[in-house]
Every structure is written in structure tokens, then in C-alpha cells.
Design an enzyme around this catalytic site. Structure first.
Site, PDB file in Angstrom:
ATOM      1  N   HIS A   1      11.740  44.232  79.844  1.00 13.74           N
ATOM      2  CA  HIS A   1      10.299  44.465  79.699  1.00 13.74           C
ATOM      3  C   HIS A   1       9.966  45.812  80.309  1.00 13.74           C
ATOM      4  O   HIS A   1      10.452  46.155  81.391  1.00 13.74           O
ATOM      5  CB  HIS A   1       9.506  43.370  80.421  1.00 13.74           C
ATOM      6  CG  HIS A   1       8.029  43.541  80.280  1.00 13.74           C
ATOM      7  ND1 HIS A   1       7.360  43.222  79.131  1.00 13.74           N
ATOM      8  CD2 HIS A   1       7.092  44.032  81.138  1.00 13.74           C
ATOM      9  CE1 HIS A   1       6.067  43.493  79.280  1.00 13.74           C
ATOM     10  NE2 HIS A   1       5.892  43.995  80.486  1.00 13.74           N
TER      11      HIS A   1
ATOM     12  N   ASP B   1      -2.301  32.871  81.096  1.00 14.15           N
ATOM     13  CA  ASP B   1      -2.410  34.324  81.264  1.00 14.15           C
ATOM     14  C   ASP B   1      -3.542  34.900  80.427  1.00 14.15           C
ATOM     15  O   ASP B   1      -4.169  35.876  80.831  1.00 14.15           O
ATOM     16  CB  ASP B   1      -1.082  35.002  80.922  1.00 14.15           C
ATOM     17  CG  ASP B   1      -1.171  36.507  81.128  1.00 14.15           C
ATOM     18  OD1 ASP B   1      -1.432  36.922  82.267  1.00 14.15           O
ATOM     19  OD2 ASP B   1      -1.029  37.257  80.149  1.00 14.15           O
TER      20      ASP B   1
ATOM     21  N   ARG C   1      -9.597  39.203  84.484  1.00 14.53           N
ATOM     22  CA  ARG C   1      -9.251  40.367  85.322  1.00 14.53           C
ATOM     23  C   ARG C   1      -9.853  41.639  84.741  1.00 14.53           C
ATOM     24  O   ARG C   1     -10.354  42.505  85.449  1.00 14.53           O
ATOM     25  CB  ARG C   1      -7.722  40.512  85.416  1.00 14.53           C
ATOM     26  CG  ARG C   1      -7.082  39.505  86.356  1.00 14.53           C
ATOM     27  CD  ARG C   1      -5.581  39.480  86.184  1.00 14.53           C
ATOM     28  NE  ARG C   1      -4.970  40.757  86.481  1.00 14.53           N
ATOM     29  CZ  ARG C   1      -3.777  41.140  86.012  1.00 14.53           C
ATOM     30  NH1 ARG C   1      -3.076  40.351  85.241  1.00 14.53           N
ATOM     31  NH2 ARG C   1      -3.295  42.302  86.330  1.00 14.53           N
TER      32      ARG C   1
ATOM     33  N   SER D   1       1.584  37.843  85.751  1.00 16.39           N
ATOM     34  CA  SER D   1       1.198  37.952  84.342  1.00 16.39           C
ATOM     35  C   SER D   1       2.404  38.368  83.487  1.00 16.39           C
ATOM     36  O   SER D   1       2.663  37.784  82.425  1.00 16.39           O
ATOM     37  CB  SER D   1       0.063  38.980  84.230  1.00 16.39           C
ATOM     38  OG  SER D   1      -0.163  39.351  82.911  1.00 16.39           O
TER      39      SER D   1
ATOM     40  N   LYS E   1       5.044  35.162  81.130  1.00 23.43           N
ATOM     41  CA  LYS E   1       5.289  35.224  79.677  1.00 23.43           C
ATOM     42  C   LYS E   1       6.779  35.394  79.397  1.00 23.43           C
ATOM     43  O   LYS E   1       7.319  34.827  78.447  1.00 23.43           O
ATOM     44  CB  LYS E   1       4.491  36.392  79.080  1.00 23.43           C
ATOM     45  CG  LYS E   1       2.991  36.125  79.066  1.00 23.43           C
ATOM     46  CD  LYS E   1       2.182  37.334  78.643  1.00 23.43           C
ATOM     47  CE  LYS E   1       2.069  38.358  79.741  1.00 23.43           C
ATOM     48  NZ  LYS E   1       1.091  39.395  79.605  1.00 23.43           N
TER      49      LYS E   1
HETATM   50  N1  URA Z   1       1.120  43.727  81.516  1.00 22.94           N
HETATM   51  C1  URA Z   1       0.840  42.411  81.560  1.00 22.94           C
HETATM   52  O1  URA Z   1       1.321  41.637  80.757  1.00 22.94           O
HETATM   53  N2  URA Z   1       0.015  41.965  82.526  1.00 22.94           N
HETATM   54  C2  URA Z   1      -0.524  42.779  83.458  1.00 22.94           C
HETATM   55  O2  URA Z   1      -1.240  42.311  84.307  1.00 22.94           O
HETATM   56  C3  URA Z   1      -0.235  44.142  83.385  1.00 22.94           C
HETATM   57  C4  URA Z   1       0.608  44.601  82.402  1.00 22.94           C
END
Ligand code: URA
Length: 436
Positions: free
Chosen positions: A84, A163, A170, A185, A189
């Protein structure tokens, strides 16, 4: 909710810690709606101001992961490793890395995002391949993974649904910039994909989510520590985002660069970052004894055309037209292409990725709002990079646009983003740190 939310929120507000059960209870409330918007906003602000202990961040991550389906690819007898990136300009690494690592015998279940703001998203790049589908069912995602070694999926409402509500809250409550919230977050995922290990590419520099190295290092450390507490193997690289990665910026233009790379013609920086992340993935998967062996394997698979074949297999399985590998013109092209010429001779002293990323958004190649459509064909292709010598009138880049006026205005902005100086200056290190 079993606990009274106000009690948990005020404890967090006063700097106290929450137990795993209490955090799971709050996340249940996020999903079933029993935690109201005001309470969620207050909780997020309390975390943003007071932080979380590593165990709390891990508990939050696992509760968010468990808020939806968690995939298990037990029928695939290979290590499952993903990568990622925190996002950058020209970052098309995932498109090359997934087939590269899959070719080496690792399964790569990759759920990627769409672009927002000046950073591009893998799903938007893939959308420029005609017919290619990333909205697979989770069952089909597992089948594609099994058949060709990797599968690409757009964010699914079934994975880590907590999320979605937390991120949206947020976004409107000034609580995006919190390391525990960013960490949970991202990882929730990824953990829901059913992976054994994850390599993080944390970008730092002008066009990165984290512009300062100490912030990026703190995020990198939190991601690695939290992932391990949540039970997966982790490593991370801190990589440069003070310059665009590769030469192309814009969805179809980046895919074209990837197709050329599969044929062996790859910009050095893109090759280097892709191989470095690939090495980390092979090491986490334990399919290579050391970094040198991993790199040699990946280079051989790339040079021998095996990676191209894996890309082709995936393209067919996800509905794309494999003829594009031999005929890149099938990607289509913007109607107006204008060169940017050097106004004087010298050396390219700077290429500002933020200015170029913002230009591509303004050309229609990115989103300002999540609901915006993206024009796949517009963008910028660099001909020169930092340190290159140029003569007056030499082409520095091309701007691809929907109208001639947009292309000409874009060319002026590229000329400002690519400073020419008298001395040859080199780009800083591409890979700045490793955490493993
Ligand atoms: N990418 C995400 O998936 N979540 C975040 O909070 C910041 C970047």
C-alpha cells in the site's frame, strides 16, 4: 452499545486509555448507528488530540477490520502479500508490482483506491483499460487471485465498512491528520483482504500526504507496529515524493508507461521503487533467502516477459482487451497535445510534483470532489527530468488536454514547474529509509 459512549469519550478526552472491548463497542456503534454523529466526532477529536497507545491503535484497527467481511483465501496455498502506498504523483507502481510479485509465486489480493486531489489512484488508472472491471464480487476476486496470482478490486462496501463513516466524519471534523486514525483506516481495509503480510510505501516530500520526514517516519513506525500487533508481517520503505515518479502523470498516460515498462522500457526511478518494494514483498513471503536473491528473481521474470504474461492473464480475467499490450493506441489519446519547450539552456533544476499533480486535476484527470468524473486521457508526459541538460527550444514535456486552450495554458504551468538552472543538480535518494 454496552458501554455508555460519553464515559468512553471523556476518558479519551482526559488522556486515559480504552480497552480493546471498549474500542470494539464504539466501532460496533459506528456501524449500527447507535453512536451518533456528535459522539463519533467527539471521539475522533479526542483521539486526534491525545493519540492512542499502540495496543489501542491495534484494537481500533482490528475492530474496524471486523466491522465487515474478512476474506480468507485458504484455497490458495501461497503466501498472500500486498503493498500500500500513501499516494503520490505519477505513482503507477501497483500496476507493475502486482504482476511482478505474482510471477514470483506470491498471491497479491489488492484492494486499491480512487484518486482524490493531486494524487492519483490505481483504480482510476485501471479504468482507462477498456472493459477492465474492478467492481468484482468478493468471490470473483478470490477466483481471479487463484487463477493468475493477483487481483485488483475497488473499495468494497463489504470490507471494513466502519472506515467509510469514520473517514467521512474525519473529513468534516478536522481529524484527518491523526496517526492512530490514519493507521487504523489504512490497515483495517488491508487486513480485511486476507493477507499474511503488507509492505507500506510511505511517501515523503512536497506532493506526499506527509511533507515532513519526521511525520512520515512516525506514520511508518505506527503502521509497522500496528500491523504486527494485528498479526501480519510488515515492512515499510520511506520513498521520495519531491519529484514525480516516472515520466507520465494522468491515467491512460501512466498505463501506457506501464505497458512500455512491461516490454522492458522503464524509467530508472520507477524501476527502482518497484523492485525495492517487490524485494520487500518476497522477503515477507519468505520465497527468497535475501534481498539480492529476491531482486535477481524479479529482474529475471521482468526481463524474460513472464511479468507481461501475468499482466495479460489478469487483464483477460478482469474483462480487459489484451490486444492493448501490442497496440497501445487502444488506450486512446487526448485530442490536443502541446509541447513545452525550454526557454533557455541549462540543466533541469527542479520538477515540482505538486504543481504537475494539480495541473492534471485542473485538466480533468483527477477529482476535487469524490463524485467528480475523471478524464482518462489528459495529463503530462515528461521528456526531461531533474539533472538533464537541455538546449533552448528543446522539448521538456508534452501536455495532453481536451481543448487547445487548456493544453496551451497547461504548457505554461509546466514551464513554471520545471525550473532550468545553470548547475547540474541531482535528485535526492529515492529510498530514504527501510523499516523491517
Ligand atoms: N488513506 C486512508 O485510507 N485513510 C486515511 O486516513 C489516510 C489515507
Amino acid at each position: 452499545m454496552r458501554n455508555h459512549p460519553a464515559r468512553l469519550i471523556s476518558r479519551k478526552r482526559d488522556g486515559g486509555a480504552l480497552t480493546g472491548d471498549e474500542i470494539a463497542d464504539l466501532v460496533d456503534g459506528v456501524v449500527d448507528g447507535s453512536l451518533g454523529d456528535a459522539q463519533l466526532g467527539a471521539f475522533l477529536m479526542a483521539v486526534c488530540c491525545n493519540g492512542m497507545a499502540p495496543e489501542e491503535t491495534a484494537a481500533l484497527t482490528m475492530a474496524m477490520r471486523d466491522s465487515g467481511r474478512v476474506l480468507h483465501h485458504d484455497h490458495i496455498h501461497k503466501p498472500k502479500i500486498d503493498k500500500h502506498s500513501t499516494g503520490g504523483v505519477g505513482d503507477k507502481v501497483s500496476l507493475l508490482l502486482a504482476p511482478l510479485v505474482a510471477a514470483a509465486g506470491v498471491a497479491v489480493p489488492m484492494v486499491s483506491g480512487r484518486g482524490l486531489g493531486h494524487t492519483g489512484g490505481t483504480i482510476d488508472k485501471l479504468a482507462s483499460l477498456q472493459g477492465y472491471r474492478t467492481d468484482l464480487s468478493l468471490e470473483r476476486f478470490g477466483e481471479v487471485l487463484d487463477r493468475c496470482g493477483y487481483a485488483m478490486l475497488s473499495p468494497s462496501a463489504e470490507l471494513a465498512p466502519a472506515d467509510r463513516r469514520m473517514y467521512a466524519t474525519r473529513d468534516i471534523s478536522g481529524t484527518v491528520e491523526s496517526i492512530p486514525l490514519i493507521t487504523s483506516s489504512i490497515l483495517a481495509k488491508k487486513l480485511a483482504e486476507g493477507i499474511d503480510g503488507l509492505v507500506m510505501d510511505v511517501k515523503v516530500g512536497r506532493a506526499a500526504f506527509m511533507t515532513e520526514e519526521h511525520d512520515a517516519v512516525a506514520l511508518m513506525e505506527a503502521l509497522v507496529a500496528t500491523g504486527r500487533l494485528a498479526g501480519i508481517e510488515m515492512s515499510a520503505l520511506l520513498t521520495d515524493m519531491d519529484h514525480p515518479l516516472g515520466l507520465a502523470i494522468g491515467n491512460a498516460l501512466e498505463v501506457d508507461e506501464v505497458l512500455q515498462a512491461l516490454d522492458g522500457s522503464c524509467p530508472d526511478d520507477l524501476r527502482e521503487v518497484t523492485l525495492a518494494l517487490g524485494v520487500e514483498m518476497l522477503l515477507l513471503a519468505k520465497v527468497a533467502n535475501d534481498a539480492d536473491a529476491a531482486r535477481a528473481t524479479l529482474q529475471r521474470l521482468w526481463n524474460d516477459g513472464v511479468v507481461r504474461q501475468v499482466f495479460r492473464d489478469n487483464l483477460e480475467l478482469q474483462g480487459g482487451d489484451p490486444r492493448v499490450l501490442d497496440d497501445h493506441s487502444l488506450l486512446g489519446r487526448a485530442p490536443h497535445v502541446v509541447p513545452v519547450e525550454a526557454r533557455h539552456a541549462g540543466f533541469v533544476a527542479d520538477v515540482d510534483p505538486l504543481a504537475l499533480g494539480q495541473l492534471v486535476v485542473d485538466l480533468g484527470g483527477g477529482r476535487r470532489q469524490p463524485s467528480d468524473d475523471v478524464d482518462p486521457h489528459v495529463g503530462v508526459v515528461l521528456r526531461k527530468v531533474m539533472g538533464d541538460q537541455v538546449q533552448t527550444g528543446e522539448v521538456l514535456a508534452f501536455v495532453h488536454a481536451r481543448t487547445q486552450a487548456a493544453a496551451v495554458a497547461g504548457a505554461q504551468r509546466v514551464a513554471l514547474a520545471m525550473r532550468i538552472g545553470e548547475e547540474k543538480r541531482r535528485r535526492g535518494a529515492l529510498i530514504k529509509r527501510r523499516l523491517a
